[in-house]
Design an enzyme around this catalytic site. Sequence first.
Site, PDB file in Angstrom:
ATOM      1  N   GLY A  24       0.822  -1.199   0.000  1.00 56.78           N
ATOM      2  CA  GLY A  24       0.000   0.000   0.000  1.00 56.78           C
ATOM      3  C   GLY A  24       0.856   1.249   0.000  1.00 56.78           C
ATOM      4  O   GLY A  24       1.759   1.390   0.826  1.00 56.78           O
ATOM      5  N   GLY A  50      -0.748   7.202   2.716  1.00 57.10           N
ATOM      6  CA  GLY A  50      -0.053   7.956   3.760  1.00 57.10           C
ATOM      7  C   GLY A  50       0.665   7.078   4.771  1.00 57.10           C
ATOM      8  O   GLY A  50       1.836   7.307   5.084  1.00 57.10           O
ATOM      9  N   PHE A 103     -12.602  21.694  14.327  1.00 56.40           N
ATOM     10  CA  PHE A 103     -13.217  20.512  13.743  1.00 56.40           C
ATOM     11  C   PHE A 103     -14.160  19.911  14.781  1.00 56.40           C
ATOM     12  O   PHE A 103     -14.133  20.290  15.955  1.00 56.40           O
ATOM     13  CB  PHE A 103     -12.121  19.488  13.383  1.00 56.40           C
ATOM     14  CG  PHE A 103     -11.976  19.236  11.904  1.00 56.40           C
ATOM     15  CD1 PHE A 103     -11.775  20.277  11.018  1.00 56.40           C
ATOM     16  CD2 PHE A 103     -12.033  17.940  11.390  1.00 56.40           C
ATOM     17  CE1 PHE A 103     -11.620  20.034   9.659  1.00 56.40           C
ATOM     18  CE2 PHE A 103     -11.889  17.696  10.031  1.00 56.40           C
ATOM     19  CZ  PHE A 103     -11.678  18.739   9.165  1.00 56.40           C
ATOM     20  N   GLN A 110     -17.835   4.622   9.884  1.00 57.09           N
ATOM     21  CA  GLN A 110     -18.262   6.008  10.006  1.00 57.09           C
ATOM     22  C   GLN A 110     -19.002   6.467   8.751  1.00 57.09           C
ATOM     23  O   GLN A 110     -18.506   6.301   7.640  1.00 57.09           O
ATOM     24  CB  GLN A 110     -17.043   6.907  10.208  1.00 57.09           C
ATOM     25  CG  GLN A 110     -17.396   8.383  10.289  1.00 57.09           C
ATOM     26  CD  GLN A 110     -16.254   9.194  10.855  1.00 57.09           C
ATOM     27  OE1 GLN A 110     -15.343   9.591  10.153  1.00 57.09           O
ATOM     28  NE2 GLN A 110     -16.290   9.427  12.153  1.00 57.09           N
ATOM     29  N   HIS A 122     -19.983   9.748   7.057  1.00 51.45           N
ATOM     30  CA  HIS A 122     -19.652  11.173   7.132  1.00 51.45           C
ATOM     31  C   HIS A 122     -20.914  11.975   6.864  1.00 51.45           C
ATOM     32  O   HIS A 122     -21.634  11.681   5.919  1.00 51.45           O
ATOM     33  CB  HIS A 122     -18.580  11.511   6.087  1.00 51.45           C
ATOM     34  CG  HIS A 122     -17.915  12.833   6.335  1.00 51.45           C
ATOM     35  ND1 HIS A 122     -18.575  14.034   6.162  1.00 51.45           N
ATOM     36  CD2 HIS A 122     -16.675  13.146   6.769  1.00 51.45           C
ATOM     37  CE1 HIS A 122     -17.747  15.019   6.470  1.00 51.45           C
ATOM     38  NE2 HIS A 122     -16.585  14.507   6.842  1.00 51.45           N
ATOM     39  N   LEU A 155     -16.781  13.626  -0.876  1.00 52.73           N
ATOM     40  CA  LEU A 155     -16.690  14.211   0.463  1.00 52.73           C
ATOM     41  C   LEU A 155     -16.712  15.738   0.417  1.00 52.73           C
ATOM     42  O   LEU A 155     -16.069  16.358  -0.426  1.00 52.73           O
ATOM     43  CB  LEU A 155     -15.379  13.746   1.102  1.00 52.73           C
ATOM     44  CG  LEU A 155     -15.001  14.367   2.441  1.00 52.73           C
ATOM     45  CD1 LEU A 155     -15.959  13.920   3.522  1.00 52.73           C
ATOM     46  CD2 LEU A 155     -13.579  13.981   2.804  1.00 52.73           C
ATOM     47  N   THR A 184     -15.649  18.455   3.199  1.00 53.14           N
ATOM     48  CA  THR A 184     -14.948  18.411   4.491  1.00 53.14           C
ATOM     49  C   THR A 184     -15.744  19.001   5.654  1.00 53.14           C
ATOM     50  O   THR A 184     -16.495  19.963   5.499  1.00 53.14           O
ATOM     51  CB  THR A 184     -13.586  19.136   4.410  1.00 53.14           C
ATOM     52  OG1 THR A 184     -13.005  19.150   5.713  1.00 53.14           O
ATOM     53  CG2 THR A 184     -13.732  20.574   3.946  1.00 53.14           C
ATOM     54  N   GLU A 185     -15.512  18.401   6.821  1.00 50.58           N
ATOM     55  CA  GLU A 185     -16.045  18.934   8.066  1.00 50.58           C
ATOM     56  C   GLU A 185     -15.498  20.343   8.324  1.00 50.58           C
ATOM     57  O   GLU A 185     -16.084  21.135   9.053  1.00 50.58           O
ATOM     58  CB  GLU A 185     -15.603  17.990   9.202  1.00 50.58           C
ATOM     59  CG  GLU A 185     -16.198  18.247  10.547  1.00 50.58           C
ATOM     60  CD  GLU A 185     -15.874  17.087  11.490  1.00 50.58           C
ATOM     61  OE1 GLU A 185     -16.430  15.991  11.278  1.00 50.58           O
ATOM     62  OE2 GLU A 185     -15.063  17.269  12.403  1.00 50.58           O
ATOM     63  N   HIS A 223     -17.807   6.459   5.015  1.00 48.05           N
ATOM     64  CA  HIS A 223     -16.579   7.232   4.879  1.00 48.05           C
ATOM     65  C   HIS A 223     -15.340   6.534   5.420  1.00 48.05           C
ATOM     66  O   HIS A 223     -14.265   6.620   4.825  1.00 48.05           O
ATOM     67  CB  HIS A 223     -16.775   8.565   5.607  1.00 48.05           C
ATOM     68  CG  HIS A 223     -15.613   9.502   5.542  1.00 48.05           C
ATOM     69  ND1 HIS A 223     -15.076   9.931   4.351  1.00 48.05           N
ATOM     70  CD2 HIS A 223     -14.881  10.112   6.525  1.00 48.05           C
ATOM     71  CE1 HIS A 223     -14.070  10.758   4.605  1.00 48.05           C
ATOM     72  NE2 HIS A 223     -13.923  10.872   5.908  1.00 48.05           N
ATOM     73  N   GLU A 265      -5.672   3.027   8.064  1.00 43.14           N
ATOM     74  CA  GLU A 265      -7.080   2.634   8.132  1.00 43.14           C
ATOM     75  C   GLU A 265      -7.253   1.116   8.131  1.00 43.14           C
ATOM     76  O   GLU A 265      -8.213   0.592   8.695  1.00 43.14           O
ATOM     77  CB  GLU A 265      -7.867   3.264   6.972  1.00 43.14           C
ATOM     78  CG  GLU A 265      -9.382   3.112   7.129  1.00 43.14           C
ATOM     79  CD  GLU A 265     -10.183   3.912   6.111  1.00 43.14           C
ATOM     80  OE1 GLU A 265      -9.617   4.831   5.478  1.00 43.14           O
ATOM     81  OE2 GLU A 265     -11.375   3.614   5.936  1.00 43.14           O
ATOM     82  N   ARG A 319     -14.496   7.827  14.824  1.00 39.02           N
ATOM     83  CA  ARG A 319     -13.277   8.614  14.641  1.00 39.02           C
ATOM     84  C   ARG A 319     -13.603  10.100  14.619  1.00 39.02           C
ATOM     85  O   ARG A 319     -14.608  10.508  14.040  1.00 39.02           O
ATOM     86  CB  ARG A 319     -12.603   8.228  13.330  1.00 39.02           C
ATOM     87  CG  ARG A 319     -11.405   9.092  12.995  1.00 39.02           C
ATOM     88  CD  ARG A 319     -10.633   8.594  11.807  1.00 39.02           C
ATOM     89  NE  ARG A 319     -11.299   8.778  10.527  1.00 39.02           N
ATOM     90  CZ  ARG A 319     -11.422   9.948   9.897  1.00 39.02           C
ATOM     91  NH1 ARG A 319     -10.974  11.061  10.443  1.00 39.02           N
ATOM     92  NH2 ARG A 319     -12.017  10.007   8.718  1.00 39.02           N
ATOM     93  N   SER A 336      -7.557  10.848  11.299  1.00 40.54           N
ATOM     94  CA  SER A 336      -7.085   9.761  10.430  1.00 40.54           C
ATOM     95  C   SER A 336      -5.709  10.083   9.878  1.00 40.54           C
ATOM     96  O   SER A 336      -4.819   9.229   9.868  1.00 40.54           O
ATOM     97  CB  SER A 336      -8.065   9.484   9.294  1.00 40.54           C
ATOM     98  OG  SER A 336      -8.253  10.636   8.523  1.00 40.54           O
ATOM     99  N   LEU A 337      -5.494  11.334   9.442  1.00 45.14           N
ATOM    100  CA  LEU A 337      -4.168  11.672   8.905  1.00 45.14           C
ATOM    101  C   LEU A 337      -3.114  11.580  10.006  1.00 45.14           C
ATOM    102  O   LEU A 337      -1.984  11.147   9.773  1.00 45.14           O
ATOM    103  CB  LEU A 337      -4.175  13.071   8.272  1.00 45.14           C
ATOM    104  CG  LEU A 337      -5.004  13.235   6.986  1.00 45.14           C
ATOM    105  CD1 LEU A 337      -4.820  14.648   6.410  1.00 45.14           C
ATOM    106  CD2 LEU A 337      -4.620  12.211   5.929  1.00 45.14           C
TER     107      LEU A 337
END
Lengths: 594, 247
Positions: free
Chosen positions: A20, A23, A126, A248, A250, A260, A262-263, A361, A394, A405, A410-411
């Site tokens: 993979g 990130g 956030f 989750q 979103h 998506l 973003t929040e 999400h 993830e 979450r 996540s990042l």
Amino acid sequence: MDGFNSSNIKVINFDALIVGGGGSGMRSSLELAKSGLNTAVISKVFPTRSHTVSAQGGITCAIQSDDPNDDWRWHMYDTVKGSDYIGDQDAIEYMCSEGPKAVFELEHMGLPFSRTASGRIYQRPFGGQSKDYGKGGQAARTCAAADRTGHALLHTLYQNNVKEGTNFLNEWFAVDLVLNSNNSVCGVIAFSIETGEVAFLRAQATVLATGGAGRIYASTTNALINTGDGLGMALRAGFPAQDMEMWQFHPTGIYGAGSLVTEGCRGEGGYLINSEGERFMERYAPTAKDLAGRDVVARSMVLEIIEGRGCGENKDHVFLKLDHLGKDVLDAKLPGICELSKTFAHVDPVYEPIPVVPTCHYMMGGTPTNIHGQAFTQKEGVDRIIQGLFSVGEAACVSVHGANRLGGNSLLDLVVFGRAAGKFIQEDIKSGGGCDDPSSDDIDRSLTRLNKLNSSNSGYEVAEVKKELQEVMQNYFGVFRRGEFMEKGVQSLNNIREKIDNLYLKDKSNSFNTNRVEALELQNLFEVAEATAISALERPESRGAHARDDFPERDDANWLCHSLYNPVNKSLGKRGVNFKPLQVEAFPPKIRTY
Amino acid sequence: MQLEINIYRYNSETDAFPYMQTFHFNKPDRDIMVLELLNLLKEQDPTISYRRSCREGVCGSDGMNINGKNGLACITPLSEVLKGNKLDLRPLPGLPVIRDLVVDMEEFYAQYEKIKPFLQNDSTPPEIERLQSPEDRDKLDGLYECILCACCSTSCPSFWWNPDKFVGPAALLQAYRFIADTRDTRTEERLDALSDPFSVYRCHGIMNCVSVCPKGLNPNKAIGSIKSMLLKDSAKSVEPIRVIEQA
């Protein structure tokens, strides 16, 4: 391309193999490449096409830019509460306290963060963020590069891997894990998508960094490539998966398209309205309002729709209002959202609200690991390390997200635990860790699935079975769940299993055969879907993202624990949550309100 | 209405030459993206090969030539590109075709790596982040957003002609992204590496890169900035002209 066995495929040796190129995988590989170990990343897409690229709002971390008094312990408190108390507190503590170092490293690598007037990294509010353990009001803790943080992060990591000379096997697909007689993991069977060449990639350490599997649902923010390939491989090898009922949704996926939003939109001051123009989150979460936990906001939206206050012709979505922020703010802070919204909703947020709906999400569950990324299984209720196998990001369940979450975590999870696994594996390999060679039978066993698919002369169409699977998951395992429906869902999956085992590969070519890739991906999706369905059916309570209308209350007496799905007998066990952080007192469970 | 969709097909294992295959397809009720159309066609014929990932214009996988113009299939609506009822889909031009709409991107990535696409700073990093003013950070806007889809470089005749020596618009945009970054200390070295007759000077301002970039970026402007910096650099190294006194 048929009849592969241990004597007719190539063996390529590595110290560490990362499966993979998103990130978490590239943060691991960066650490390992710098150490001089022979490291390779195998990725089914060129690394910058990985789904990390779609992350928008930012990376949450107490770097004390917006608030010089910010404290990683407050971030930890928020994360524990957000997880509905089944996040492991040792792991959350590690993530929140190591976070600042990991974020500053990213900046030193060149990540183009947005900036404050004093030149520091820009942070935005956030959901689920607070100061002073929930008593000091809303925090602004999410470090951002406009609304393209994932893109900036992924490209920065790729660039630094180029700098360090990491080996990349790009557009190679990992098929199955290779286990030796001790059930240790010795690498993977993989093939080059471009040429069809099959190889055994032998490694002392195999790291599953394969991301999520949102494509088990018909409607998802996830990329088409998010098919749970690592988890599928682990489940087929008989290794367990933890907290798989925790998906989750979103709150703000673009209605119809799933992309998506973003929040960060709500962090910058946007809010949700129903068909009456009411800012309804004020009723559900009087304090945090639109910045309550994602599970809370998603459920509130669905309730508004069920109660007839949805927007549009079919009253099946709500609106995200941003126009009051003004063009200058939207251009500076949310340029990517404006672009996406125009393309996929045909709406310019400067003038009109965006139609949104809760959309699958993020997978909170995954292969259970400790903070070093070491994967484990259980024997007679005791955790046992799986020699040679690691998981991060993830795909893994370390578990910092528990049942829900928080946005921006996540990042942080990717870089903190990617880095931690990289550091641990260096030491492990240098001190003689690794595993014995597999026998030729062991290798042949891991070629079975590929050989069977390649030799199929008839069977079920990949695209049709995939649709069927996604509809079952969407209908029976969505935002709200109920036992009787889920039983039907599990029954439907039992019927689909036969089709999954008998897929027809129409295209037998060796040259960039995407039909083959999609068939293998679908089999991975199925393993993840089945684990999800059984785990959801067998957790009789509501916690975090898992909301059952037949069991609406949280049941701490019986279920303040992880679920552990055993793929061998398809049963669900329990595993204790860690309440033993090293530097602070544990945060005990409380009623969770926002 | 029936759509006539012509797709470039080539599989080196079975085809001596590439050919265009025609598919007839009922025009959908709503306006769909080219990628959605391809996905629907692939359900009928699973042998059609193309790359795709994010399906929202941020990963850069599905760059292709759509009715003669390079673009991302996932954010190109049919309504914008159909000519009557016809749509031609071909691989990005100028790179070797692996199969169908999939091109070999190796030369493109090699040019990217050549410009050293990573921040270089010779000082020891501080305990926290390096500071950068919002104004200095603004200089990276329009540069860092590149998604490496290759739509620009493969629409550039100079890149077609010298893909090994002309760096191409995508990689030059990234070269300038690091030159413009106040945190990078290797500006001189980066400029020197581009000062040969090919790397940057093969750009003749044709501007195809600008007209096709799906992210609305302007490689031509970045190239112009590099050229003017190179010019200033070379002016510095020239001896000042002396006025010869009349005898």
